[in-house]
Design a protein around this motif. Structure first.
Motif, PDB file in Angstrom:
ATOM      1  N   ILE A  85       0.806  -1.264   0.060  1.00  0.00           N
ATOM      2  CA  ILE A  85      -0.092  -0.241   0.025  1.00  0.00           C
ATOM      3  C   ILE A  85       0.856   1.058  -0.039  1.00  0.00           C
ATOM      4  CG2 ILE A  85      -1.982   1.152   1.249  1.00  0.00           C
ATOM      5  CD1 ILE A  85      -2.685  -1.428  -0.211  1.00  0.00           C
ATOM      6  N   ALA A  86       1.913   1.122   0.831  1.00  0.00           N
ATOM      7  CA  ALA A  86       2.809   2.561   0.681  1.00  0.00           C
ATOM      8  C   ALA A  86       3.369   2.736  -0.625  1.00  0.00           C
ATOM      9  CB  ALA A  86       3.802   2.306   1.884  1.00  0.00           C
ATOM     10  N   ALA A  94       3.792   5.707  -5.721  1.00  0.00           N
ATOM     11  CA  ALA A  94       4.129   5.148  -7.136  1.00  0.00           C
ATOM     12  C   ALA A  94       2.998   5.677  -8.153  1.00  0.00           C
ATOM     13  CB  ALA A  94       4.824   3.990  -7.310  1.00  0.00           C
ATOM     14  N   SER A  95       1.892   5.725  -7.593  1.00  0.00           N
ATOM     15  CA  SER A  95       0.590   5.812  -8.555  1.00  0.00           C
ATOM     16  C   SER A  95       0.094   7.010  -8.838  1.00  0.00           C
ATOM     17  CB  SER A  95      -0.689   4.859  -7.917  1.00  0.00           C
ATOM     18  OG  SER A  95      -0.106   3.657  -7.563  1.00  0.00           O
ATOM     19  N   HIS A  96      -0.687   7.552 -10.104  1.00  0.00           N
ATOM     20  CA  HIS A  96      -1.360   8.763 -10.112  1.00  0.00           C
ATOM     21  C   HIS A  96      -2.878   8.394  -9.447  1.00  0.00           C
ATOM     22  CE1 HIS A  96       1.370   8.825 -13.362  1.00  0.00           C
ATOM     23  NE2 HIS A  96       1.355  10.208 -13.269  1.00  0.00           N
ATOM     24  N   ARG A  97      -3.077   7.436  -9.246  1.00  0.00           N
ATOM     25  CA  ARG A  97      -4.625   6.883  -8.794  1.00  0.00           C
ATOM     26  C   ARG A  97      -4.718   5.461  -8.433  1.00  0.00           C
ATOM     27  NH1 ARG A  97      -9.169   5.546 -12.546  1.00  0.00           N
ATOM     28  NH2 ARG A  97      -7.516   6.191 -14.174  1.00  0.00           N
ATOM     29  N   ILE A  98      -5.542   5.415  -7.148  1.00  0.00           N
ATOM     30  CA  ILE A  98      -5.551   4.091  -6.576  1.00  0.00           C
ATOM     31  C   ILE A  98      -7.318   3.834  -6.908  1.00  0.00           C
ATOM     32  CG2 ILE A  98      -5.707   2.682  -4.328  1.00  0.00           C
ATOM     33  CD1 ILE A  98      -3.230   4.342  -3.548  1.00  0.00           C
ATOM     34  N   VAL A  99      -7.446   2.546  -7.126  1.00  0.00           N
ATOM     35  CA  VAL A  99      -8.755   2.040  -7.252  1.00  0.00           C
ATOM     36  C   VAL A  99      -8.847   0.923  -6.211  1.00  0.00           C
ATOM     37  CG1 VAL A  99     -10.313   0.588  -8.939  1.00  0.00           C
ATOM     38  CG2 VAL A  99      -8.880   2.486  -9.774  1.00  0.00           C
ATOM     39  N   PHE A 100      -9.846   1.020  -5.435  1.00  0.00           N
ATOM     40  CA  PHE A 100     -10.240   0.014  -4.331  1.00  0.00           C
ATOM     41  C   PHE A 100     -11.435  -0.964  -4.823  1.00  0.00           C
ATOM     42  CE2 PHE A 100     -12.675  -1.051  -0.389  1.00  0.00           C
ATOM     43  CZ  PHE A 100     -12.004  -2.130  -0.020  1.00  0.00           C
ATOM     44  N   VAL A 134      -6.306   7.362   0.485  1.00  0.00           N
ATOM     45  CA  VAL A 134      -5.553   6.576   1.736  1.00  0.00           C
ATOM     46  C   VAL A 134      -5.978   7.472   3.067  1.00  0.00           C
ATOM     47  CG1 VAL A 134      -3.483   6.036   2.854  1.00  0.00           C
ATOM     48  CG2 VAL A 134      -3.899   5.470   0.469  1.00  0.00           C
ATOM     49  N   ALA A 135      -6.000   8.821   2.869  1.00  0.00           N
ATOM     50  CA  ALA A 135      -6.356   9.444   3.840  1.00  0.00           C
ATOM     51  C   ALA A 135      -7.766   9.645   4.648  1.00  0.00           C
ATOM     52  CB  ALA A 135      -5.487  11.143   3.924  1.00  0.00           C
ATOM     53  N   ASN A 136      -8.721   9.757   3.519  1.00  0.00           N
ATOM     54  CA  ASN A 136      -9.973  10.036   3.826  1.00  0.00           C
ATOM     55  C   ASN A 136     -10.765   8.868   3.353  1.00  0.00           C
ATOM     56  OD1 ASN A 136      -9.328  12.678   4.439  1.00  0.00           O
ATOM     57  ND2 ASN A 136      -9.176  13.210   2.148  1.00  0.00           N
ATOM     58  N   ARG A 191      -5.221  -2.343   8.806  1.00  0.00           N
ATOM     59  CA  ARG A 191      -4.259  -3.168   9.191  1.00  0.00           C
ATOM     60  C   ARG A 191      -2.694  -2.702   8.683  1.00  0.00           C
ATOM     61  NH1 ARG A 191      -3.667  -7.453   5.121  1.00  0.00           N
ATOM     62  NH2 ARG A 191      -4.893  -7.118   3.418  1.00  0.00           N
ATOM     63  N   PHE A 192      -2.714  -1.643   7.721  1.00  0.00           N
ATOM     64  CA  PHE A 192      -1.602  -1.241   7.115  1.00  0.00           C
ATOM     65  C   PHE A 192      -1.103   0.026   7.706  1.00  0.00           C
ATOM     66  CE2 PHE A 192      -3.499  -3.562   3.521  1.00  0.00           C
ATOM     67  CZ  PHE A 192      -2.452  -4.324   3.065  1.00  0.00           C
ATOM     68  N   ARG A 193      -2.058   0.758   8.572  1.00  0.00           N
ATOM     69  CA  ARG A 193      -1.693   2.129   8.868  1.00  0.00           C
ATOM     70  C   ARG A 193      -0.580   2.105   9.920  1.00  0.00           C
ATOM     71  NH1 ARG A 193      -5.018   5.897   6.923  1.00  0.00           N
ATOM     72  NH2 ARG A 193      -6.977   5.361   6.335  1.00  0.00           N
ATOM     73  N   ALA A 194      -0.638   1.228  10.933  1.00  0.00           N
ATOM     74  CA  ALA A 194       0.456   1.449  12.101  1.00  0.00           C
ATOM     75  C   ALA A 194       1.888   1.281  11.372  1.00  0.00           C
ATOM     76  CB  ALA A 194       0.299   0.268  13.034  1.00  0.00           C
ATOM     77  N   SER A 195       2.155   0.431  10.486  1.00  0.00           N
ATOM     78  CA  SER A 195       3.348   0.162  10.034  1.00  0.00           C
ATOM     79  C   SER A 195       3.785   0.565   8.919  1.00  0.00           C
ATOM     80  CB  SER A 195       3.599  -1.441  10.222  1.00  0.00           C
ATOM     81  OG  SER A 195       2.967  -2.188   9.467  1.00  0.00           O
ATOM     82  N   HIS A 196       2.882   0.938   7.895  1.00  0.00           N
ATOM     83  CA  HIS A 196       3.274   1.116   6.420  1.00  0.00           C
ATOM     84  C   HIS A 196       2.671   2.520   5.993  1.00  0.00           C
ATOM     85  CE1 HIS A 196       4.619  -3.038   5.477  1.00  0.00           C
ATOM     86  NE2 HIS A 196       3.244  -3.385   6.161  1.00  0.00           N
TER      87      HIS A 196
END
Length: 266
Positions: A217-218, A223-229, A245-247, A260-265
């Protein structure tokens, strides 16, 4: 590189509309719409089983899609536009697939061929290059991914990270219009992940169009212009990486996935 690509301007290089795919009674893709513009890096994230890999396999027509449309540079990927929905012949499919270079989770190198020979194979069989020209192109791209000194090594003599870099060189040597990357670090030991992601960052910096699936995720954010979930076979959210990622308010599935990624990544 978190730059949003606006809707105005030229048509997208990759245009997916209403894409659906089922395996028996299981609906894997549900009316997926997605555009990727030239030079854009779009990363698809989501829980296991959300349809990410199937989406990439449909773009490369390794899976036949049931409904909808996938167009690359205006041409329907798996079907001819001439007489209704008619599947392309194998030779035509090989030509279309060469426009969508794909790098897989597993390295899929031919074990009896050297690194250079693995890269040269598609250049000779699909692109019709002569041996000397194919070798020159292979050496260029192997050098580009930091493996110029391993051109004559067999896959069994290479580390996992090196094998994956050969896979990337093989895909980009075909000069595809778009590069598809399917969890390319998932089969690697943790200490080898960075060397592969560095190659992808470098290609992105050169302006290569990419559609990739990753759990890094980091890396996707940077590296991305856009993320699709994706969730349950559909696009559940998309946007510029920093914003997405922030909102996560209002999207419980995305929030739970990222938590689950926030704490370490992140």
């Amino acid at each position: 590189m978190s730059v949003s690509v606006t809707e105005a301007g030229p048509p997208p290089l990759l245009a997916i509309r209403g894409l659906s795919k089922s395996f028996g009674s299981h609906h894997v893709l549900r009316s997926v719409d997605l555009d990727v513009s030239r030079g854009e890096v779009v990363t698809v994230i989501g829980p296991s089983g959300s349809g990410k890999t199937t989406l990439l396999r449909c773009v490369n027509f390794l899976e036949t899609y049931d409904g909808g449309s996938i167009r690359i540079d205006g041409a329907e990927v798996g079907f001819s536009d001439g007489e209704g929905r008619r599947r392309r012949g194998e030779r035509d499919l090989a030509r279309m697939r060469a426009e969508t270079g794909m790098v897989f989770q597993q390295f899929n190198l031919f074990p009896h061929l050297t690194a250079a020979e693995n890269v040269m194979l598609g250049l000779r069989r699909v692109r019709g290059k002569g041996k000397a020209e194919a070798r020159s192109i292979a050496e260029h791209w192997l050098g580009r991914v930091g493996l110029g000194h391993k051109a004559d090594s067999l896959p069994g003599e290479l580390s996992g990270g090196q094998q994956q870099r050969v896979g990337i060189a093989r895909a980009v040597a075909m000069d595809p219009k778009i590069l598809l990357l399917d969890e390319i670090t998932s089969a690697l030991d943790p200490e080898l992940v960075g060397e592969v992601l560095d190659v992808v960052r470098s290609l992105a910096g050169d302006g290569m169009t990419m559609l990739m699936v990753t759990h890094e995720i980091a890396f996707a954010r940077d590296a991305s212009h856009r993320i699709v979930f994706m969730a349950d076979g559909a696009v559940a959210a998309e946007g510029p990486p920093a914003e997405l990622v922030a909102n996560t308010a209002g999207n419980e599935r995305l929030g739970a996935f990222l938590a689950r990624f926030r704490a370490s990544h992140i």
